[in-house]
Write a protein that holds these residues in place. Structure first.
Motif, PDB file in Angstrom:
ATOM      1  N   LEU A 238      29.887   1.918  59.231  1.00  0.00           N
ATOM      2  CA  LEU A 238      28.896   1.697  58.002  1.00  0.00           C
ATOM      3  C   LEU A 238      29.829   1.811  56.715  1.00  0.00           C
ATOM      4  CD1 LEU A 238      26.212  -0.089  57.274  1.00  0.00           C
ATOM      5  CD2 LEU A 238      25.901   2.152  56.304  1.00  0.00           C
ATOM      6  N   ARG A 239      30.615   2.009  56.447  1.00  0.00           N
ATOM      7  CA  ARG A 239      31.164   1.319  55.446  1.00  0.00           C
ATOM      8  C   ARG A 239      32.408   0.387  55.652  1.00  0.00           C
ATOM      9  NH1 ARG A 239      35.591   0.923  52.593  1.00  0.00           N
ATOM     10  NH2 ARG A 239      36.791   1.596  51.128  1.00  0.00           N
ATOM     11  N   ARG A 240      33.037   0.328  56.838  1.00  0.00           N
ATOM     12  CA  ARG A 240      34.029  -0.652  56.861  1.00  0.00           C
ATOM     13  C   ARG A 240      33.027  -2.166  57.675  1.00  0.00           C
ATOM     14  NH1 ARG A 240      35.378   4.179  59.442  1.00  0.00           N
ATOM     15  NH2 ARG A 240      34.530   3.906  61.824  1.00  0.00           N
ATOM     16  N   GLN A 241      31.912  -1.901  57.681  1.00  0.00           N
ATOM     17  CA  GLN A 241      30.764  -3.375  57.634  1.00  0.00           C
ATOM     18  C   GLN A 241      30.570  -3.574  57.104  1.00  0.00           C
ATOM     19  OE1 GLN A 241      27.900  -1.023  60.261  1.00  0.00           O
ATOM     20  NE2 GLN A 241      27.828  -2.983  61.795  1.00  0.00           N
ATOM     21  N   VAL A 242      30.587  -2.800  56.084  1.00  0.00           N
ATOM     22  CA  VAL A 242      30.359  -3.170  54.496  1.00  0.00           C
ATOM     23  C   VAL A 242      31.359  -4.168  53.877  1.00  0.00           C
ATOM     24  CG1 VAL A 242      29.654  -2.284  51.896  1.00  0.00           C
ATOM     25  CG2 VAL A 242      28.738  -1.924  53.708  1.00  0.00           C
ATOM     26  N   ASP A 243      32.366  -3.529  53.823  1.00  0.00           N
ATOM     27  CA  ASP A 243      33.518  -3.924  53.663  1.00  0.00           C
ATOM     28  C   ASP A 243      33.969  -5.727  54.049  1.00  0.00           C
ATOM     29  OD1 ASP A 243      35.051  -1.667  52.017  1.00  0.00           O
ATOM     30  OD2 ASP A 243      36.040  -1.385  53.743  1.00  0.00           O
ATOM     31  N   ALA A 244      33.255  -5.226  55.526  1.00  0.00           N
ATOM     32  CA  ALA A 244      33.677  -6.655  56.013  1.00  0.00           C
ATOM     33  C   ALA A 244      32.295  -7.811  55.645  1.00  0.00           C
ATOM     34  CB  ALA A 244      33.802  -6.950  58.002  1.00  0.00           C
ATOM     35  N   LEU A 245      31.627  -7.703  55.529  1.00  0.00           N
ATOM     36  CA  LEU A 245      30.672  -8.901  54.863  1.00  0.00           C
ATOM     37  C   LEU A 245      31.260  -8.931  53.315  1.00  0.00           C
ATOM     38  CD1 LEU A 245      27.740  -6.523  56.444  1.00  0.00           C
ATOM     39  CD2 LEU A 245      28.404  -8.942  56.884  1.00  0.00           C
ATOM     40  N   LEU A 246      31.318  -8.277  52.727  1.00  0.00           N
ATOM     41  CA  LEU A 246      31.786  -8.300  51.175  1.00  0.00           C
ATOM     42  C   LEU A 246      33.680  -8.887  51.437  1.00  0.00           C
ATOM     43  CD1 LEU A 246      29.523  -4.873  49.343  1.00  0.00           C
ATOM     44  CD2 LEU A 246      28.926  -7.124  49.392  1.00  0.00           C
TER      45      LEU A 246
ATOM     46  N   GLY B  36      20.949   3.492  56.562  1.00  0.00           N
ATOM     47  CA  GLY B  36      22.278   2.948  57.477  1.00  0.00           C
ATOM     48  C   GLY B  36      21.617   2.141  57.966  1.00  0.00           C
ATOM     49  N   ALA B  37      20.484   1.450  56.988  1.00  0.00           N
ATOM     50  CA  ALA B  37      20.386  -0.604  57.457  1.00  0.00           C
ATOM     51  C   ALA B  37      21.121  -1.331  56.601  1.00  0.00           C
ATOM     52  CB  ALA B  37      18.823  -1.037  58.000  1.00  0.00           C
ATOM     53  N   GLU B  38      21.754  -1.141  55.473  1.00  0.00           N
ATOM     54  CA  GLU B  38      22.860  -1.124  54.995  1.00  0.00           C
ATOM     55  C   GLU B  38      23.299  -2.827  54.529  1.00  0.00           C
ATOM     56  OE1 GLU B  38      22.184   2.699  53.386  1.00  0.00           O
ATOM     57  OE2 GLU B  38      22.514   1.774  55.156  1.00  0.00           O
ATOM     58  N   ALA B  39      23.645  -3.294  56.248  1.00  0.00           N
ATOM     59  CA  ALA B  39      24.378  -3.957  56.502  1.00  0.00           C
ATOM     60  C   ALA B  39      24.113  -5.089  57.084  1.00  0.00           C
ATOM     61  CB  ALA B  39      26.207  -3.218  57.902  1.00  0.00           C
ATOM     62  N   ASP B  40      22.691  -4.632  57.798  1.00  0.00           N
ATOM     63  CA  ASP B  40      22.093  -5.187  57.866  1.00  0.00           C
ATOM     64  C   ASP B  40      21.563  -5.869  57.066  1.00  0.00           C
ATOM     65  OD1 ASP B  40      22.052  -4.810  60.324  1.00  0.00           O
ATOM     66  OD2 ASP B  40      20.671  -3.093  60.933  1.00  0.00           O
ATOM     67  N   ILE B  41      21.267  -5.400  55.741  1.00  0.00           N
ATOM     68  CA  ILE B  41      20.957  -6.073  54.336  1.00  0.00           C
ATOM     69  C   ILE B  41      21.464  -6.839  54.226  1.00  0.00           C
ATOM     70  CG2 ILE B  41      20.070  -5.985  52.282  1.00  0.00           C
ATOM     71  CD1 ILE B  41      18.492  -3.022  53.633  1.00  0.00           C
ATOM     72  N   LEU B  42      22.938  -6.436  53.953  1.00  0.00           N
ATOM     73  CA  LEU B  42      24.025  -7.403  53.513  1.00  0.00           C
ATOM     74  C   LEU B  42      24.125  -8.475  54.069  1.00  0.00           C
ATOM     75  CD1 LEU B  42      26.673  -4.842  52.060  1.00  0.00           C
ATOM     76  CD2 LEU B  42      24.889  -6.522  50.796  1.00  0.00           C
ATOM     77  N   ASP B  43      24.298  -8.270  55.442  1.00  0.00           N
ATOM     78  CA  ASP B  43      24.331  -9.772  56.611  1.00  0.00           C
ATOM     79  C   ASP B  43      23.501 -10.794  56.561  1.00  0.00           C
ATOM     80  OD1 ASP B  43      25.472 -11.332  58.451  1.00  0.00           O
ATOM     81  OD2 ASP B  43      24.230 -10.662  60.117  1.00  0.00           O
ATOM     82  N   ARG B  44      21.941 -10.587  55.797  1.00  0.00           N
ATOM     83  CA  ARG B  44      20.363 -11.566  55.542  1.00  0.00           C
ATOM     84  C   ARG B  44      21.052 -11.717  54.590  1.00  0.00           C
ATOM     85  NH1 ARG B  44      16.030  -9.634  59.839  1.00  0.00           N
ATOM     86  NH2 ARG B  44      17.379  -8.402  61.539  1.00  0.00           N
ATOM     87  N   LEU B  45      21.435 -11.614  53.480  1.00  0.00           N
ATOM     88  CA  LEU B  45      21.667 -11.829  52.127  1.00  0.00           C
ATOM     89  C   LEU B  45      22.798 -13.430  52.198  1.00  0.00           C
ATOM     90  CD1 LEU B  45      21.663  -9.056  49.911  1.00  0.00           C
ATOM     91  CD2 LEU B  45      19.746 -10.788  50.054  1.00  0.00           C
TER      92      LEU B  45
ATOM     93  N   SER C 134      25.065 -16.238  52.008  1.00  0.00           N
ATOM     94  CA  SER C 134      25.537 -16.556  51.341  1.00  0.00           C
ATOM     95  C   SER C 134      24.957 -16.519  49.538  1.00  0.00           C
ATOM     96  CB  SER C 134      25.527 -18.631  50.325  1.00  0.00           C
ATOM     97  OG  SER C 134      24.564 -18.758  50.806  1.00  0.00           O
ATOM     98  N   ARG C 135      23.792 -15.758  49.366  1.00  0.00           N
ATOM     99  CA  ARG C 135      23.471 -15.455  48.219  1.00  0.00           C
ATOM    100  C   ARG C 135      24.596 -14.482  47.947  1.00  0.00           C
ATOM    101  NH1 ARG C 135      17.184 -14.340  49.422  1.00  0.00           N
ATOM    102  NH2 ARG C 135      18.589 -14.518  52.088  1.00  0.00           N
ATOM    103  N   LEU C 136      25.661 -13.366  48.539  1.00  0.00           N
ATOM    104  CA  LEU C 136      26.164 -12.614  48.310  1.00  0.00           C
ATOM    105  C   LEU C 136      27.181 -12.696  47.048  1.00  0.00           C
ATOM    106  CD1 LEU C 136      26.551 -10.287  51.017  1.00  0.00           C
ATOM    107  CD2 LEU C 136      25.320  -9.534  48.977  1.00  0.00           C
ATOM    108  N   ALA C 137      27.387 -13.941  47.761  1.00  0.00           N
ATOM    109  CA  ALA C 137      28.707 -15.452  46.434  1.00  0.00           C
ATOM    110  C   ALA C 137      28.185 -14.766  45.211  1.00  0.00           C
ATOM    111  CB  ALA C 137      29.379 -15.952  47.209  1.00  0.00           C
ATOM    112  N   ARG C 138      27.473 -15.119  44.836  1.00  0.00           N
ATOM    113  CA  ARG C 138      26.117 -15.071  43.832  1.00  0.00           C
ATOM    114  C   ARG C 138      26.435 -13.870  42.982  1.00  0.00           C
ATOM    115  NH1 ARG C 138      23.699 -19.391  46.206  1.00  0.00           N
ATOM    116  NH2 ARG C 138      21.671 -17.383  46.120  1.00  0.00           N
ATOM    117  N   THR C 139      26.517 -12.823  43.788  1.00  0.00           N
ATOM    118  CA  THR C 139      26.370 -11.602  43.067  1.00  0.00           C
ATOM    119  C   THR C 139      27.049 -10.601  42.542  1.00  0.00           C
ATOM    120  OG1 THR C 139      24.681 -11.461  44.901  1.00  0.00           O
ATOM    121  CG2 THR C 139      25.499  -8.799  43.884  1.00  0.00           C
ATOM    122  N   ARG C 140      26.869  -9.908  41.408  1.00  0.00           N
ATOM    123  CA  ARG C 140      28.736  -9.928  40.219  1.00  0.00           C
ATOM    124  C   ARG C 140      28.683  -8.532  40.353  1.00  0.00           C
ATOM    125  NH1 ARG C 140      29.243 -12.425  34.590  1.00  0.00           N
ATOM    126  NH2 ARG C 140      28.094 -14.163  35.191  1.00  0.00           N
ATOM    127  N   VAL C 141      27.610  -7.553  40.833  1.00  0.00           N
ATOM    128  CA  VAL C 141      28.568  -6.264  41.613  1.00  0.00           C
ATOM    129  C   VAL C 141      27.403  -5.677  42.511  1.00  0.00           C
ATOM    130  CG1 VAL C 141      28.136  -3.703  40.680  1.00  0.00           C
ATOM    131  CG2 VAL C 141      28.564  -5.287  39.084  1.00  0.00           C
TER     132      VAL C 141
END
Length: 73
Positions: free
Chosen positions: A38-46, A10-19, A21-28
Motif C-alpha cells: 500500500l505504501r508503494r501504491q501511495v507513492d505512485a499516486l502522489l 486499506g482503501a487509501e490507494a483507492d481513495i487517492l486514485d478516485r481523487l 487531478s484534485r490531488l495536484a491542488r492539495t498542499r499536504v
C-alpha cells in the motif's frame, strides 16, 4: 485543498486514485498505511508530491506525510 488526511483501513490507494487531478491542488497529504504494498501504491499516486516525513509504527504500518513538490522550492 490545504490538507488531506486519509485513514481508511486499506482503501487509501483507492481513495487517492478516485481523487484524480484534485490531488495536484492539495498542499499536504497525510496517509495511514497498513502494509508495504500500500505504501508503494501511495507513492505512485502522489507523483506531484514529495515524501516529507513519516511516523513508522512497524515495518508495514505508519503515517506518511507528503507535501506538494512546488511548495518545497
Amino acid at each position: 485543498m490545504d490538507v488531506l488526511k486519509i485513514d481508511a483501513a486499506g482503501a487509501e490507494a483507492d481513495i487517492l486514485d478516485r481523487l484524480g487531478s484534485r490531488l495536484a491542488r492539495t498542499r499536504v497529504v497525510l496517509v495511514d498505511y497498513s502494509r508495504g504494498s500500500l505504501r508503494r501504491q501511495v507513492d505512485a499516486l502522489l507523483t506531484g508530491h514529495e515524501l516529507f516525513g513519516a511516523v513508522v509504527r512497524s515495518p508495514a504500518a505508519g503515517t506518511l506525510k507528503y507535501v506538494r513538490a512546488d511548495l518545497l522550492g
